[in-house]
Design an enzyme around this catalytic site. Structure first.
Site, PDB file in Angstrom:
ATOM      1  NE  ARG A 194      -4.199  -1.569  -0.005  1.00 50.30           N
ATOM      2  CZ  ARG A 194      -4.272  -2.623  -0.836  1.00 50.30           C
ATOM      3  NH1 ARG A 194      -3.281  -2.905  -1.659  1.00 50.30           N
ATOM      4  NH2 ARG A 194      -5.351  -3.384  -0.849  1.00 50.30           N
TER       5      ARG A 194
ATOM      6  CG  HIS B 188      -3.327  -0.999  -6.841  1.00 46.34           C
ATOM      7  ND1 HIS B 188      -3.728  -0.370  -5.681  1.00 46.34           N
ATOM      8  CD2 HIS B 188      -3.377  -2.332  -6.567  1.00 46.34           C
ATOM      9  CE1 HIS B 188      -4.002  -1.285  -4.759  1.00 46.34           C
ATOM     10  NE2 HIS B 188      -3.797  -2.478  -5.273  1.00 46.34           N
TER      11      HIS B 188
HETATM   12  P1  NDP Z   1      -1.399 -11.605   5.061  1.00 45.30           P
HETATM   13  O1  NDP Z   1      -2.320 -11.124   6.113  1.00 45.30           O
HETATM   14  O2  NDP Z   1      -1.464 -13.023   4.621  1.00 45.30           O
HETATM   15  O3  NDP Z   1       0.106 -11.348   5.537  1.00 45.30           O
HETATM   16  C1  NDP Z   1       0.505 -10.194   6.202  1.00 45.30           C
HETATM   17  C2  NDP Z   1       1.929 -10.379   6.708  1.00 45.30           C
HETATM   18  O4  NDP Z   1       2.369  -9.139   7.286  1.00 45.30           O
HETATM   19  C3  NDP Z   1       2.009 -11.438   7.808  1.00 45.30           C
HETATM   20  O5  NDP Z   1       3.212 -12.164   7.692  1.00 45.30           O
HETATM   21  C4  NDP Z   1       2.026 -10.583   9.079  1.00 45.30           C
HETATM   22  O6  NDP Z   1       2.682 -11.175  10.184  1.00 45.30           O
HETATM   23  C5  NDP Z   1       2.823  -9.394   8.612  1.00 45.30           C
HETATM   24  N1  NDP Z   1       2.576  -8.222   9.470  1.00 45.30           N
HETATM   25  C6  NDP Z   1       1.408  -7.590   9.709  1.00 45.30           C
HETATM   26  N2  NDP Z   1       1.585  -6.587  10.599  1.00 45.30           N
HETATM   27  C7  NDP Z   1       2.897  -6.605  10.919  1.00 45.30           C
HETATM   28  C8  NDP Z   1       3.702  -5.831  11.775  1.00 45.30           C
HETATM   29  N3  NDP Z   1       3.190  -4.835  12.514  1.00 45.30           N
HETATM   30  N4  NDP Z   1       5.015  -6.140  11.874  1.00 45.30           N
HETATM   31  C9  NDP Z   1       5.553  -7.163  11.173  1.00 45.30           C
HETATM   32  N5  NDP Z   1       4.843  -7.930  10.304  1.00 45.30           N
HETATM   33  C10 NDP Z   1       3.532  -7.651  10.190  1.00 45.30           C
HETATM   34  O7  NDP Z   1      -1.573 -10.622   3.820  1.00 45.30           O
HETATM   35  P2  NDP Z   1      -1.317 -10.935   2.269  1.00 45.30           P
HETATM   36  O8  NDP Z   1       0.029 -11.523   2.124  1.00 45.30           O
HETATM   37  O9  NDP Z   1      -2.457 -11.676   1.676  1.00 45.30           O
HETATM   38  O10 NDP Z   1      -1.377  -9.464   1.649  1.00 45.30           O
HETATM   39  C11 NDP Z   1      -0.440  -8.479   2.025  1.00 45.30           C
HETATM   40  C12 NDP Z   1      -0.835  -7.130   1.436  1.00 45.30           C
HETATM   41  O11 NDP Z   1      -0.559  -7.078   0.047  1.00 45.30           O
HETATM   42  C13 NDP Z   1      -2.322  -6.784   1.511  1.00 45.30           C
HETATM   43  O12 NDP Z   1      -2.693  -6.351   2.786  1.00 45.30           O
HETATM   44  C14 NDP Z   1      -2.445  -5.680   0.467  1.00 45.30           C
HETATM   45  O13 NDP Z   1      -2.216  -4.435   1.088  1.00 45.30           O
HETATM   46  C15 NDP Z   1      -1.307  -5.976  -0.507  1.00 45.30           C
HETATM   47  N6  NDP Z   1      -1.827  -6.373  -1.824  1.00 45.30           N
HETATM   48  C16 NDP Z   1      -1.466  -5.624  -2.924  1.00 45.30           C
HETATM   49  C17 NDP Z   1      -1.894  -5.979  -4.165  1.00 45.30           C
HETATM   50  C18 NDP Z   1      -1.465  -5.220  -5.366  1.00 45.30           C
HETATM   51  O14 NDP Z   1      -1.974  -5.475  -6.465  1.00 45.30           O
HETATM   52  N7  NDP Z   1      -0.553  -4.281  -5.264  1.00 45.30           N
HETATM   53  C19 NDP Z   1      -2.738  -7.149  -4.390  1.00 45.30           C
HETATM   54  C20 NDP Z   1      -3.052  -7.863  -3.178  1.00 45.30           C
HETATM   55  C21 NDP Z   1      -2.611  -7.480  -1.948  1.00 45.30           C
HETATM   56  P3  NDP Z   1       2.123 -12.533  10.849  1.00 45.30           P
HETATM   57  O15 NDP Z   1       2.412 -13.615   9.831  1.00 45.30           O
HETATM   58  O16 NDP Z   1       2.934 -12.695  12.073  1.00 45.30           O
HETATM   59  O17 NDP Z   1       0.654 -12.335  11.081  1.00 45.30           O
HETATM   60  C1  OXD Z   2      -5.811  -6.219  -3.036  1.00 51.17           C
HETATM   61  C2  OXD Z   2      -5.343  -5.300  -4.046  1.00 51.17           C
HETATM   62  O1  OXD Z   2      -5.707  -5.902  -1.855  1.00 51.17           O
HETATM   63  O2  OXD Z   2      -5.696  -5.473  -5.223  1.00 51.17           O
HETATM   64  O3  OXD Z   2      -6.271  -7.314  -3.389  1.00 51.17           O
HETATM   65  O4  OXD Z   2      -4.578  -4.394  -3.737  1.00 51.17           O
END
Ligand code: NDP
Ligand code: OXD
Length: 310
Positions: A225, A273
């Protein structure tokens, strides 16, 4: 047992077809054509208007059309209390993100920007490249998408480390966690990939301090993001030469305003995006599987924990 589709950003016809192929028994309606509000059990939503979901007395789950839940969390008044919000986890998103990250990593690793500039200048100049095994990748966020990207990168031969909130064990990945783990991860990342969710704890994390802790000449890839990054700090680090470049897919304001300096910065590669878009054809089976769990009386998977914010 109706499913209500509420999104101005996604194609309802594509979803109607993909879901009907799997569950023709579930009536599909597109907001605001709700029909009988009492019949609506499920919502498939992204940025729903505030009045779309409250008032559906039998709503059992809200399926986010995105992996990030800010499309729902940013409109809390639109979410009826007590109804679980389910993140989108589906193979198309995971594969798409791994492809995007691999594309950007390989482009920087092999000097894509440099050779494109040389081509523009008609310059024939060969440079020795490091091997993948000599370029350290750090991934912020070792969740569904972070691990998918890590698998792709380790497969290409890159040494990969990752950072999460809680401790993790991931095959071939050096795992760090918590506040203490961040410094080690950052100090050892020639290319830093951001795949964190946006929460109060992660907003603005990629600021001047974090960037200064990266090795000189490092590259940032942000596919999570825009608000994770402090734009002015990133620009300052690119202009000083501390960072060699950045690949940005996401921005604090989207679409990126026409006068934003990112558009024309020579060291920024920018995409609108598109790193990973939810695809109805691969995501419909995931939604149907979640509905089947609910029908069996089981809790859906990947429910957002409102306390931790993702
Ligand atoms: P998940 O919830 O599966 O994974 C999030 C990861 O971030 C986990 O490993 C979590 O730790 C870690 N995390 C969260 N908060 C913290 C923190 N404060 N400190 C350290 N680590 C932290 O999410 P996804 O992998 O499915 O998606 C990640 C992001 O990708 C989405 O939220 C979205 O914003 C972005 N995205 C972007 C897209 C694009 O097209 N650009 C498409 C899809 C998603 P833990 O494992 O310990 O819980
Ligand atoms: C998502 C994205 O969060 O497209 O899936 O960014």
């Amino acid at each position: 047992m109706t499913l209500l589709f509420v999104s101005a950003a996604d194609d309802p016809e594509e979803w109607a077809g993909a879901l009907a192929a799997l569950r023709p028994d579930i009536p599909f309606r597109v907001w605001p054509d709700v029909g009988d509000p009492a019949a609506v059990r499920y919502a498939l939503a992204w940025r729903p208007p505030a009045d779309a979901l409250p008032g559906l007395p039998n709503l059992q789950a809200i399926f986010s059309l995105g992996a990030g839940i800010d499309g729902l969390a940013d409109v809390p008044e639109a979410l009826p209390p007590g109804v679980p919000v389910v993140r989108m986890v589906e193979e198309g998103l995971s594969a798409g993100m791994a492809e995007y990250v691999a594309w950007q990593v390989l482009d920087w690793h092999r000097g894509g920007a440099l050779y494109r500039a040389q081509q523009q200048a008609g310059e024939w100049r060969r440079r020795r490249s490091k091997l993948a095994g000599e370029r350290r990748i750090g991934i912020l966020g070792l969740g569904v998408l972070g691990q998918s990207a890590a698998r792709m990168l380790t497969g290409l031969g890159f040494p990969v480390a990752g950072w999460s909130r809680t401790a993790k064990t991931v095959d071939q990945v050096v795992c760090h966690h918590g506040a203490d783990g961040l410094a080690d991860l950052v100090a050892g990342s020639d290319i830093l990939v951001n795949l964190l969710p946006l929460t109060p704890q992660t907003e603005g994390l990629i600021n001047a301090d974090l960037i200064a802790a990266l090795p000189k000449g490092a590259v940032l890839i942000n596919a999570a993001r825009g608000r994770h990054v402090v734009d002015v700090d990133l620009l300052a680090a690119l202009d000083s030469g501390h960072l060699a470049g950045a690949a940005l897919d996401v921005f604090s304001t989207e679409p990126l305003p026409p006068d934003h300096p990112f558009w024309r910065h020579p060291r920024i590669a920018l995409t609108p995006h598109v790193a990973a878009l939810t695809l109805a054809r691969t995501a419909a089976p995931a939604v149907v599987a979640q509905i089947a769990r609910i029908e069996r009386g089981e809790a859906p998977l990947h429910v957002v924990d409102t306390g931790r914010g993702y």
